[in-house]
Scaffold this motif. Structure first.
Motif, PDB file in Angstrom:
ATOM      1  N   GLU A  73       1.443  -2.491  -0.231  1.00 35.35           N
ATOM      2  CA  GLU A  73       2.768  -3.124  -0.237  1.00 35.35           C
ATOM      3  C   GLU A  73       3.613  -2.619   0.933  1.00 35.35           C
ATOM      4  O   GLU A  73       4.355  -3.369   1.548  1.00 35.35           O
ATOM      5  CB  GLU A  73       3.505  -2.837  -1.548  1.00 35.35           C
TER       6      GLU A  73
ATOM      7  N   ALA B  43      -1.946  -9.883 -10.547  1.00 31.11           N
ATOM      8  CA  ALA B  43      -3.372  -9.570 -10.471  1.00 31.11           C
ATOM      9  C   ALA B  43      -3.950  -9.432 -11.883  1.00 31.11           C
ATOM     10  O   ALA B  43      -5.054  -9.927 -12.165  1.00 31.11           O
ATOM     11  CB  ALA B  43      -3.592  -8.287  -9.670  1.00 31.11           C
TER      12      ALA B  43
ATOM     13  N   VAL C 230      -2.202   0.534  -4.016  1.00 26.71           N
ATOM     14  CA  VAL C 230      -1.340  -0.648  -4.132  1.00 26.71           C
ATOM     15  C   VAL C 230      -0.030  -0.411  -3.382  1.00 26.71           C
ATOM     16  O   VAL C 230       0.435  -1.257  -2.615  1.00 26.71           O
ATOM     17  CB  VAL C 230      -1.063  -0.980  -5.627  1.00 26.71           C
TER      18      VAL C 230
ATOM     19  N   VAL D  69      -8.251  -3.215  -7.343  1.00 26.47           N
ATOM     20  CA  VAL D  69      -8.591  -2.968  -8.757  1.00 26.47           C
ATOM     21  C   VAL D  69     -10.096  -3.195  -8.967  1.00 26.47           C
ATOM     22  O   VAL D  69     -10.773  -2.419  -9.657  1.00 26.47           O
ATOM     23  CB  VAL D  69      -7.747  -3.865  -9.697  1.00 26.47           C
TER      24      VAL D  69
ATOM     25  N   HIS E 278       3.402  -7.860  -8.346  1.00 26.51           N
ATOM     26  CA  HIS E 278       2.091  -8.301  -7.851  1.00 26.51           C
ATOM     27  C   HIS E 278       0.948  -7.788  -8.719  1.00 26.51           C
ATOM     28  O   HIS E 278      -0.055  -8.470  -8.894  1.00 26.51           O
ATOM     29  CB  HIS E 278       1.924  -7.857  -6.389  1.00 26.51           C
TER      30      HIS E 278
ATOM     31  N   ILE F 166      -4.478  -6.559  -3.773  1.00 20.40           N
ATOM     32  CA  ILE F 166      -4.346  -5.742  -4.983  1.00 20.40           C
ATOM     33  C   ILE F 166      -5.506  -6.022  -5.937  1.00 20.40           C
ATOM     34  O   ILE F 166      -6.107  -5.115  -6.506  1.00 20.40           O
ATOM     35  CB  ILE F 166      -2.987  -6.011  -5.671  1.00 20.40           C
ATOM     36  N   GLU F 167      -5.864  -7.304  -6.048  1.00 20.01           N
ATOM     37  CA  GLU F 167      -6.995  -7.671  -6.898  1.00 20.01           C
ATOM     38  C   GLU F 167      -8.253  -6.938  -6.407  1.00 20.01           C
ATOM     39  O   GLU F 167      -9.010  -6.375  -7.198  1.00 20.01           O
ATOM     40  CB  GLU F 167      -7.191  -9.186  -6.836  1.00 20.01           C
TER      41      GLU F 167
ATOM     42  N   VAL G  74      -1.060 -10.375  -0.404  1.00 19.19           N
ATOM     43  CA  VAL G  74      -1.016  -9.036  -0.988  1.00 19.19           C
ATOM     44  C   VAL G  74      -1.607  -9.025  -2.399  1.00 19.19           C
ATOM     45  O   VAL G  74      -2.242  -8.044  -2.795  1.00 19.19           O
ATOM     46  CB  VAL G  74       0.427  -8.455  -0.936  1.00 19.19           C
ATOM     47  N   ILE G  75      -1.486 -10.137  -3.114  1.00 22.84           N
ATOM     48  CA  ILE G  75      -2.062 -10.153  -4.474  1.00 22.84           C
ATOM     49  C   ILE G  75      -3.591 -10.100  -4.385  1.00 22.84           C
ATOM     50  O   ILE G  75      -4.245  -9.403  -5.163  1.00 22.84           O
ATOM     51  CB  ILE G  75      -1.593 -11.387  -5.273  1.00 22.84           C
ATOM     52  N   ASN G  76      -4.130 -10.819  -3.385  1.00 30.51           N
ATOM     53  CA  ASN G  76      -5.586 -10.750  -3.192  1.00 30.51           C
ATOM     54  C   ASN G  76      -6.010  -9.320  -2.927  1.00 30.51           C
ATOM     55  O   ASN G  76      -7.032  -8.841  -3.423  1.00 30.51           O
ATOM     56  CB  ASN G  76      -6.012 -11.593  -1.985  1.00 30.51           C
TER      57      ASN G  76
ATOM     58  N   PRO H  37       2.509 -10.711   5.736  1.00 29.91           N
ATOM     59  CA  PRO H  37       3.119 -10.490   4.429  1.00 29.91           C
ATOM     60  C   PRO H  37       2.378 -11.192   3.296  1.00 29.91           C
ATOM     61  O   PRO H  37       2.555 -10.866   2.151  1.00 29.91           O
ATOM     62  CB  PRO H  37       4.520 -11.071   4.589  1.00 29.91           C
ATOM     63  N   ARG H  38       1.541 -12.152   3.628  1.00 29.19           N
ATOM     64  CA  ARG H  38       0.875 -12.905   2.552  1.00 29.19           C
ATOM     65  C   ARG H  38      -0.432 -12.236   2.138  1.00 29.19           C
ATOM     66  O   ARG H  38      -0.922 -11.333   2.801  1.00 29.19           O
ATOM     67  CB  ARG H  38       0.621 -14.338   3.018  1.00 29.19           C
TER      68      ARG H  38
ATOM     69  N   ASN I  30       9.461 -12.884  10.126  1.00 26.65           N
ATOM     70  CA  ASN I  30       9.287 -12.082   8.925  1.00 26.65           C
ATOM     71  C   ASN I  30       9.613 -10.617   9.148  1.00 26.65           C
ATOM     72  O   ASN I  30      10.242  -9.967   8.316  1.00 26.65           O
ATOM     73  CB  ASN I  30       7.850 -12.248   8.438  1.00 26.65           C
TER      74      ASN I  30
ATOM     75  N   ARG J 192      -4.855 -12.669 -13.180  1.00 25.42           N
ATOM     76  CA  ARG J 192      -6.128 -13.200 -12.651  1.00 25.42           C
ATOM     77  C   ARG J 192      -7.321 -12.616 -13.415  1.00 25.42           C
ATOM     78  O   ARG J 192      -8.285 -13.314 -13.709  1.00 25.42           O
ATOM     79  CB  ARG J 192      -6.262 -12.850 -11.171  1.00 25.42           C
ATOM     80  N   PHE J 193      -7.224 -11.305 -13.721  1.00 26.23           N
ATOM     81  CA  PHE J 193      -8.331 -10.696 -14.477  1.00 26.23           C
ATOM     82  C   PHE J 193      -8.403 -11.280 -15.883  1.00 26.23           C
ATOM     83  O   PHE J 193      -9.477 -11.443 -16.437  1.00 26.23           O
ATOM     84  CB  PHE J 193      -8.188  -9.169 -14.527  1.00 26.23           C
TER      85      PHE J 193
END
Lengths: 674, 59
Positions: free
Chosen positions: B34, A193, B30, B54, A189, B50-51, B46-48, B43-44, A137, A196-197
């Motif tokens: 990133e 998110a 954020v 917030v 992304h 960001i959540e 990232v959405i978690n 790399p995995r 990666n 999800r909210f």
């Protein structure tokens, strides 16, 4: 990224060889001379194998181990193949190494069985080396595989280089190389998110709100599905157009149909021009209506107002009696409108009394006359408006008649073609070709109609989403959890929107920069009447000036090859400029990239070779060129040699069957000729 | 911004208004996340992340 050293062990015909790359900015070119078959392409493959485990060999693609090494090994022996690259990226030094272990299974096994393969990536921190946990990666981040053939490219496929017909690819290349990917990913992304909210809001929401959210999501799914259908339809249209072009090319090649096909093409071009004029007239009519269309609607009211004003003026209502009698009434009442007493003989009384008189009356009267004059002019405007519109409509009708006539002529060509006897080499007759062409034309029309219907559906659904969004926002929900989730969703959406806008603006800026740069680069290489352009849709186009008109240049010409080179060179150059400059945006960072080119000049004619060799070294800091003597000598050598920092010669020994095997040694001194 | 017809303040009014400073912090965090994911080993997720950002900022 700056290449430092490449080490090969048992990799194809390279048993144990090293290349140190030139790194001085003024002498950043490394030339690797080699005759055909000596291993130039193998060296290019060494990079792609190391980075992405990808190789593309024409002969014996499964044989990675050096033939001599495996031939001399005993059965059961394990042999290591490795490629190791030392390089620098964003001020960090790295060593990447891919190793594969092969085992010889039998006496006549020259390929070996792959037992194990691994990639490591070490980076230097201070004075010590550390290992990256996810080397694949990390390497893909440094030099994404999707873009690898922009940096490691084979001159044979030079036309494919820039993905010249693939705008998505061009767009992606640009934003990736320029460092805009972070913005694009953040936006995507954050939207995920926010989704999800929204789930949470739905979970805690009242029934009514939950229903609205569910409905919104259903429509979002529908839009996604429609977008997919639209893409499919667009692809089908393109495919059908290609099929039509192919049939027409066949008709052009046959003696009997050639002239007719050519004539049909002329009629079509004429018709397109007429259609463009109709379109322009429609726009002019629209503009006229936008600007003056209110006049006919307002004219009864305007006329009435003008008449009334004039009557009032003639009756003396405007202006004198109105203003003088008002002043008289103030003087009689002995009080001004401001409340101040107006006693006769005082200064204030005299001032107000002095306002009576002819000057005021005349001014107002003139004003009234002017207004009446203006209002009456509206009638003239009304007739001019109708005259103009009539003229446009007449012109449009004439054009429509001409279009109908041309369409009939085009149809006649079709009928004439249906009566011809000649056949193609494959035995297909002209009428058969024509019938097929017609059915493809109908198919295309249907597809275009279908696309329009899909677009309408998308628009309708998008409108519904907008109104649902408003309704969702307006929904009152007393539950605390729903409120917090809603606030979070909104925050994520707001930030996504802001970053998305920044991304869009920077992307456009990058496109404009790339466009300017490629115009410069291409302009300095290609003939005077040619220009290259990256359009707003990120398409790379080459235009030719033919008698003052811009015509797009066909595929597979030398110009497109140069455009590809100019494109890659321009991207590398802009990325470098941004990296070296103090940028105005922390997201548009650019980067340093090398160009590794196998026989890049092979496909070009001599004059273009000189120009390309002159321009390309100005664009990239570091260039590695693999070339045969005949490709190198002459203009390429003249232009490039002052900037060459390192040179190597591939000394290929093809061996004999009994005890020596094919092997290439990398030497720092010239070996035999081309 | 509109208000709901059924009495009481609507959520999209003051209650849904988000402080500029909070938005700025979310944006910076954020982008930083990133950036780290772009070059580093993980790399995995990232959405978690960001959540999570917030959630922390809007509490």
């Amino acid at each position: 990224m700056e290449l430092h050293r490449l080490e090969l062990q048992n990799f194809r015909q390279f048993k144990d060889d090293t290349i140190e790359f030139a790194r001085e900015k003024a002498e950043g070119i490394t030339v690797i001379h080699g005759s055909n078959g000596s291993g130039k392409t193998t060296l290019l493959n060494a990079f792609t194998w190391l980075f992405y485990d990808e190789v593309d060999f024409e002969t014996r693609p499964d044989r990675l181990v050096t033939e001599g090494t495996i031939a001399e090994a005993t059965v059961g022996k394990q042999l290591t193949v490795s490629v190791r690259l030392r390089f620098e990226h964003e001020e960090t030094e790295y060593i990447a190494e891919r190793r594969a272990i092969f085992e010889k299974r039998s006496e006549d096994d020259f390929d070996g069985d792959l037992i194990d393969m691994g990639l490591t990536l070490e980076y230097k921190q201070g004075t010590s080396w550390r290992e990256r946990g996810n080397p694949e990666n990390s390497l893909d981040q440094i030099l994404p595989e999707r873009l690898s053939d922009l940096f490691f490219f084979d001159g044979e496929d030079i036309e494919e280089l820039a993905g010249i017909d693939n705008q998505e690819r061009i767009q992606e290349s640009i934003q990736n190389i320029m460092g805009l990917t972070i913005l694009e990913r953040s936006t995507r992304h954050l939207e995920d998110a926010a989704g999800r909210f929204e789930d949470e809001v739905e979970e805690h929401a009242s029934d009514e709100l939950a229903k609205l959210i569910e409905r919104k999501r259903e429509i979002e799914d529908t839009i996604e599905e429609l977008d997919r259908k639209k893409d499919d339809t667009e692809r089908s249209i393109e495919r059908t157009e290609t099929e039509i072009r192919d049939i027409e090319q066949k008709l052009e090649r046959l003696d009997e149909s050639a002239a007719l096909q050519e004539r049909r093409q002329e009629y079509r071009e004429d018709r397109e021009k007429l259609e463009a004029r109709v379109e322009k007239i429609n726009e002019e009519i629209k503009a006229e209506i936008d600007e003056k269309g209110f006049v006919p609607l307002a004219i009864p009211l305007i006329n009435e107002t003008a008449e009334r004003l004039d009557e009032m003026r003639q009756d003396g209502v405007i202006p004198s009696d109105l203003s003088n009698s008002y002043i008289d009434s103030l003087l009689e009442a002995e009080r001004c409108i401001c409340g101040r007493p107006l006693e006769p003989g005082t200064e204030y009384y005299e001032q107000v009394a002095a306002m009576k008189g002819e000057a005021v009356a005349e001014g107002v009267e003139q004003g009234a006359v002017r207004i009446i004059g203006h209002l009456n002019q509206m009638s003239d405007m009304e007739s001019a408006f109708f005259d103009n519109i009539d003229e446009y409509i007449q012109e449009r009708k004439r054009l429509h008649d001409d279009i109908t006539e041309l369409t009939e002529k085009i149809d006649d060509v079709g009928s004439e073609l249906q009566e011809m006897d000649q056949k193609t080499a494959g035995g297909v007759s002209v009428p058969e070709l024509e019938a097929k062409r017609e059915s493809k034309e109908n198919e295309k029309e249907e597809l275009i109609g279908e696309k329009g219907r899909i677009e309408e559906k998308i628009d309708r659904n998008e409108e519904e989403i907008e109104s649902l969004k408003e309704e969702i926002e307006e929904q009152r929900d007393e539950r605390e959890e729903a409120l917090v989730a809603k606030r979070r969703q909104k925050a994520a959406e707001l930030v996504a929107e802001e970053l998305g806008t920044a991304f869009g603006e920077l992307k456009d800026k990058v496109r404009r920069l790339s466009n300017e740069k490629i115009q410069d680069t291409f302009g300095s290489i290609a003939s005077k009447n040619l220009t290259a352009e990256i359009t707003e849709d990120f398409e790379l186009k080459i235009w030719q000036d033919v008698g003052g008109e811009r015509v797009e240049v066909d595929k597979s010409t030398g110009e497109r090859q140069i455009a590809s080179l100019a494109f890659v060179g321009s991207l590398v150059d802009i990325a470098r400029e941004r990296y070296e400059a103090d940028g105005d945006s922390e997201y548009f960072t650019g980067g340093i990239y090398p160009l590794v080119m196998d026989s890049p000049f092979g496909a070009l004619d001599k004059s273009h070779r000189r120009e390309v060799s002159r321009v390309i070294p100005e664009l990239a800091n570091q260039i590695v060129v693999f070339a045969t003597d005949s490709q190198w000598e002459g203009p390429v050598e003249d232009e490039m040699s002052p900037k060459v920092g390192k040179q190597y010669w591939l000394d290929f020994d093809e061996g004999n069957d009994s005890n020596t095997y094919p092997r290439t040694r990398i030497k720092t001194e010239p070996v035999g000729g081309d | 911004m509109s208000t709901s017809g059924g009495g009481g303040p609507s959520l999209d009014g003051e209650e849904l208004e988000i402080d500029e400073e909070k938005l700025r912090r979310i944006r910076e965090r954020v982008l930083q996340a990133e950036k780290e994911k772009l070059h580093l080993d993980l790399p995995r997720g990232v959405i978690n992340e960001i959540e999570g950002i917030v959630r922390e900022e809007i509490d």
